[in-house]
Design a protein around this motif. Sequence first.
Motif, PDB file in Angstrom:
ATOM      1  N   TYR A  36       7.556  48.111  39.963  1.00  0.00           N
ATOM      2  CA  TYR A  36       8.995  48.628  39.278  1.00  0.00           C
ATOM      3  C   TYR A  36       8.205  48.953  37.466  1.00  0.00           C
ATOM      4  CZ  TYR A  36      12.306  46.263  42.405  1.00  0.00           C
ATOM      5  OH  TYR A  36      12.976  46.340  43.405  1.00  0.00           O
ATOM      6  N   PHE A  88       7.115  48.548  30.597  1.00  0.00           N
ATOM      7  CA  PHE A  88       6.700  47.060  31.410  1.00  0.00           C
ATOM      8  C   PHE A  88       6.816  47.347  32.978  1.00  0.00           C
ATOM      9  CE2 PHE A  88       5.993  42.971  30.751  1.00  0.00           C
ATOM     10  CZ  PHE A  88       7.071  42.051  31.481  1.00  0.00           C
ATOM     11  N   LEU A  90       6.309  45.759  36.476  1.00  0.00           N
ATOM     12  CA  LEU A  90       6.548  44.516  37.341  1.00  0.00           C
ATOM     13  C   LEU A  90       6.447  44.858  38.634  1.00  0.00           C
ATOM     14  CD1 LEU A  90       9.714  43.878  35.576  1.00  0.00           C
ATOM     15  CD2 LEU A  90       8.136  42.310  35.543  1.00  0.00           C
ATOM     16  N   GLY A 105       6.620  39.093  39.381  1.00  0.00           N
ATOM     17  CA  GLY A 105       5.592  38.768  38.693  1.00  0.00           C
ATOM     18  C   GLY A 105       5.852  38.523  37.115  1.00  0.00           C
TER      19      GLY A 105
END
Lengths: 113, 119
Positions: A36, A88, A90, A105
């Motif tokens: 993601y 970010f 993921l 994570g």
Amino acid sequence: SQTIHQWPATLVQPVGSPLSLECTVEGTSNPNLYWYRQAAGRGLQLLFYSVGIGQISSEVPQNLSASRPQDRQFILSSKKLLLSDSGFYLCAWSGGGTQETQYFGPGTRLLVL
Amino acid sequence: GESVGLHLPTLSVQEGDNSIINCAYSNSASDYFIWYKQESGKGPQFIIDIRSNMDKRQGQRVTVLLNKTVKHLSLQIAATQPGDSAVYFCAENFGPNSAGGTSYGKLTFGQGTILTVHP
């Protein structure tokens, strides 16, 4: 118990450089794996998912790619980063079949300059 | 680039109060729902889940309510603490029917709600 690792935790890369983010899962076999991206103050956008080694499904067109060379390893790559790739990232895993809970994570924060 | 001025819904409460975070989901065929908590700089953390054959499920200090008639999901946090401050996401799963009988667990996430707990 199962654990999921991502590295690096933080990465600063110039525009046009390559990218490789790694995700590994321990304590389970044949998991479903997911990548993601999350922009600041936004929700999660599914990029790729995999139900097995070598099986990758892409959710959105982009200059990123994913690979799954081993059962519990998931890699996110790019040949040339764009400014818009900052965010970010993921990784998540879930059990196969009807076990749909996804466990995330710690994430990798990527800044492309 | 990112949209300027995009704001997540926010909820501010006092420590000890009960909090209710709401979520409207999109697909009437969704059969599994999850609430996640995300603290700043960390990955989302599983809180509680509920399947569509249930209306309510309770955990430790948290309760999830599901109203399928209006496609609404809520998370109730009892005796909210400063450590509960985070962004909360709901997620829905369409179930196996959308994939020809194979459930690969693909989730669709809501935009998130920022919960701030004041001491």
